[in-house]
Scaffold this motif. Structure first.
Motif, PDB file in Angstrom:
ATOM      1  N   HIS A  39      73.103  34.634 105.413  1.00  0.00           N
ATOM      2  CA  HIS A  39      72.624  34.566 106.796  1.00  0.00           C
ATOM      3  C   HIS A  39      71.400  33.673 106.901  1.00  0.00           C
ATOM      4  N   GLU A  40      71.341  32.942 108.012  1.00  0.00           N
ATOM      5  CA  GLU A  40      70.204  32.066 108.296  1.00  0.00           C
ATOM      6  C   GLU A  40      69.494  32.679 109.506  1.00  0.00           C
ATOM      7  N   SER A  41      68.385  33.365 109.246  1.00  0.00           N
ATOM      8  CA  SER A  41      67.755  34.193 110.286  1.00  0.00           C
ATOM      9  C   SER A  41      66.679  33.409 111.030  1.00  0.00           C
ATOM     10  N   MET A 122      74.847  33.492  98.499  1.00  0.00           N
ATOM     11  CA  MET A 122      73.766  33.704  99.467  1.00  0.00           C
ATOM     12  C   MET A 122      73.551  32.452 100.326  1.00  0.00           C
ATOM     13  N   HIS A 123      72.814  32.624 101.391  1.00  0.00           N
ATOM     14  CA  HIS A 123      72.315  31.466 102.137  1.00  0.00           C
ATOM     15  C   HIS A 123      70.891  31.167 101.700  1.00  0.00           C
ATOM     16  N   GLY A 124      70.063  32.224 101.716  1.00  0.00           N
ATOM     17  CA  GLY A 124      68.679  32.055 101.258  1.00  0.00           C
ATOM     18  C   GLY A 124      67.646  32.188 102.365  1.00  0.00           C
ATOM     19  N   PHE A 156      73.252  28.958  96.866  1.00  0.00           N
ATOM     20  CA  PHE A 156      72.511  28.959  98.128  1.00  0.00           C
ATOM     21  C   PHE A 156      72.817  27.719  98.965  1.00  0.00           C
ATOM     22  N   ASP A 157      72.572  27.881 100.253  1.00  0.00           N
ATOM     23  CA  ASP A 157      72.438  26.749 101.168  1.00  0.00           C
ATOM     24  C   ASP A 157      71.031  26.191 100.930  1.00  0.00           C
ATOM     25  N   LEU A 158      70.872  24.887 101.001  1.00  0.00           N
ATOM     26  CA  LEU A 158      69.535  24.331 100.730  1.00  0.00           C
ATOM     27  C   LEU A 158      68.528  24.606 101.855  1.00  0.00           C
ATOM     28  N   HIS A 159      68.991  25.272 102.923  1.00  0.00           N
ATOM     29  CA  HIS A 159      68.057  25.642 103.986  1.00  0.00           C
ATOM     30  C   HIS A 159      67.464  27.042 103.790  1.00  0.00           C
ATOM     31  N   GLY A 160      67.602  27.574 102.594  1.00  0.00           N
ATOM     32  CA  GLY A 160      67.006  28.874 102.297  1.00  0.00           C
ATOM     33  C   GLY A 160      65.502  28.790 102.142  1.00  0.00           C
ATOM     34  N   PRO A 180      73.885  16.769 106.040  1.00  0.00           N
ATOM     35  CA  PRO A 180      74.843  17.819 106.376  1.00  0.00           C
ATOM     36  C   PRO A 180      75.671  18.248 105.158  1.00  0.00           C
ATOM     37  N   HIS A 181      76.023  19.544 105.153  1.00  0.00           N
ATOM     38  CA  HIS A 181      76.637  20.139 103.967  1.00  0.00           C
ATOM     39  C   HIS A 181      78.108  19.781 103.794  1.00  0.00           C
ATOM     40  N   VAL A 182      78.423  19.249 102.634  1.00  0.00           N
ATOM     41  CA  VAL A 182      79.835  19.025 102.301  1.00  0.00           C
ATOM     42  C   VAL A 182      80.151  19.553 100.902  1.00  0.00           C
TER      43      VAL A 182
HETATM   44 ZN   LIG Z   1      72.186  24.732 105.907  1.00  0.00          ZN
END
Ligand SMILES: [Zn+2]
Length: 509
Positions: A39-41, A122-124, A156-160, A180-182
């Protein structure tokens, strides 16, 4: 190889002597449990995220069709799937929601018995009400059950937004390398591959972590442009160094107002003996990022909304994608902001698409009125009543569409003067040409196409002749310098532009 008992040792040694070492497809004794809370809160959104906002994968759904699971299967590893709760970007997660997910996972872990590794998806950027750092709570509770000798690897997503305490609970950390994520599946597969490598070689990896005092929106952190292009290229080099396994750069998430928000770097050492080398590399990488901080800029043209519309109107024969970045649905914003529509109507534009405005009530009214009906509506501004307000419009219902052929809910396409507006029955973003096909719109046949995202996602980037990011107000304000933060640590760049910093925490250089 992780050797558990003299009996297993004997079997393994016998197998090796017989030339039957672990090879693809062969059964090993390793058992890996998987779980995840993604989750990205966004803490600026005034409503909580609940269980119903997540997609919950259990049992076979966790592994089916997943490249990382196929990798483990090919390695002959027993995978024990538990809950993977997958959310997008939205408000802070409610305490009850997080605790329900955590308890389900912990219970499954207790029932599973002895495991050799745990893979966390996870997202982070998870933030939970009443928890200073729920990701730390999550990992500590897992460690209480399995102890410190079980390898825990997380992707993780790098936006954690990542804290030192969280990293102390993990052995392997690997973040996306594209925004952008690929490379989501690639990253998850890399993470489990590293875990298997550690298990086979009886390694207990450790993570060197450095938080950088840099807070930027993802739109200033695109990995295919400089400076991140060359900084991310270093990750491959670091991963190949003796004693090291992997390296990550987190861009962070600036709309989570917490002390851990911001950029960070991690380098995974094969074991405790190589942690010093990992720390040296993490430090050098962090310093290299810090030196380039002023170059972390928007790589797209930006303008205030009026400027963006005027620019597009000057070249009416071409298509201009304008992103309503403050109302960026992919960063958790409401998606029902009306400012851009109000400005398009004020400029009397003749040929614009707005995809879309979230407003299930207005969709229902359109459904009740029927295709072709003239209708008066008060649209948007209901979720985001902080930066936006409902806009009264008179239009015509052009058609009723579905997101997917099997979607239960309808969306409505209406025409208001020169603007075609897609009214959405649920929170979602138009990030790909296929999303326009679903509402029967060819974006390239129009002068202005407004979408609620920050940077254009790859699918639209590939087709857009022109793009302008409109710096609009909303829960995903790109101008972080203008956001009133309460908890973000200080000093931090660019809120404190003249601050001095160096990553000398570990080696003292
Ligand atoms: Zn992201």
């Amino acid at each position: 190889m992780r050797i558990k008992s003299p009996i297993i040792t004997t079997i393994i040694v016998a197998a090796l002597f017989a030339g039957l070492g672990c090879s693809s497809g062969e059964k090993t004794e390793f058992r890996i449990l998987t779980a995840g809370i993604r989750h990205e809160s966004n803490t600026f959104i005034p409503y909580l995220t609940m269980v119903s906002d997540f997609t919950l994968l259990r049992h076979r759904d966790v592994t089916q069709g997943k490249a990382w699971a196929k990798f483990l299967e090919d390695e002959g590893i027993e995978v024990i799937p538990t809950l993977h709760a997958i959310g997008g970007a939205s408000g802070v997660v409610s305490k009850e929601t997080y605790e329900a997910f955590r308890e389900e996972i912990l219970k499954a872990l207790r029932v599973a018995g002895s495991v050799d590794g745990i893979f966390l998806d996870m997202h982070g950027a998870l933030h939970v009400e009443s928890y200073p750092d729920a990701q730390v709570d999550f990992i500590q509770q897992i460690r209480e059950i399995v102890g410190n000798d079980v390898i825990i690897a997380a992707s993780f997503d790098l936006h954690g937004n990542i804290s030192q305490e969280f990293m102390e609970g993990l052995n392997i950390v690997s973040a996306y390398r594209t925004a952008p994520h690929v490379d989501g599946e690639e990253t998850r597969t890399r993470t489990v591959r590293l875990m298997v490598e550690a298990l086979k070689n009886d390694l207990l990896p450790r993570v060197a972590h450095i938080s950088l005092p840099i807070l930027i929106p993802g739109e200033k952190g695109i990995t295919s442009v400089e400076p991140l292009k060359s900084l991310y290229a270093r990750l491959h080099e670091i991963s190949r160094m003796a004693g090291l396994m992997d390296a990550s750069i987190f861009v962070g998430m600036p709309w989570t107002d917490v002390s851990r928000a911001g950029m960070s770097v991690q380098v995974v050492a094969k074991d405790h003996q190589h942690l010093y080398e990992a720390q040296v590399q993490a430090e050098a990488l962090a310093n290299a990022i810090w030196e380039r901080r002023a170059d972390l800029k928007f790589d797209v043209t930006t303008a205030l909304i009026d400027g963006a519309i005027k620019t597009a109107l000057e070249a009416p024969d071409s298509t201009w994608f304008i992103t309503d970045s403050g109302d960026n649905v992919t960063a958790g914003a409401a998606g029902d902001g009306t400012l851009v529509l109000e400005r398009l109507l004020a400029y009397k534009v003749k040929d614009a698409i707005l995809a879309g405005i979230v407003d299930p009530e207005a969709v229902e009214q359109c459904v009740a009125a029927g295709v072709g009906a003239k209708i008066d509506l008060s649209i948007g501004g209901k979720i985001d009543n902080v930066f936006s307000k409902p806009l009264a419009v008179s239009g015509t219902v052009l058609r009723l569409t579905k997101e997917q052929p099997d979607s239960k809910q309808l969306d409505a396409v209406i025409r208001v003067d020169g603007v075609t507006v897609v009214l959405l029955s649920r929170h979602r973003a138009f990030t790909d040409p296929a999303h326009f096909q679903a509402v029967e719109i060819d974006p390239l046949a129009h002068n202005i196409v407004v979408v609620k995202e920050g940077y254009l996602f790859q699918g639209l980037r590939d087709i857009a002749p022109h793009a302008i990011m409109a710096l609009t107000p909303g829960f995903a304000n790109q101008l972080v310098e203008n956001i009133e933060y309460k908890n973000v640590r200080r000093p931090i760049f660019p809120l404190n532009p003249d601050m001095i910093w160096s990553a000398n925490n570990f080696t003292g250089n």
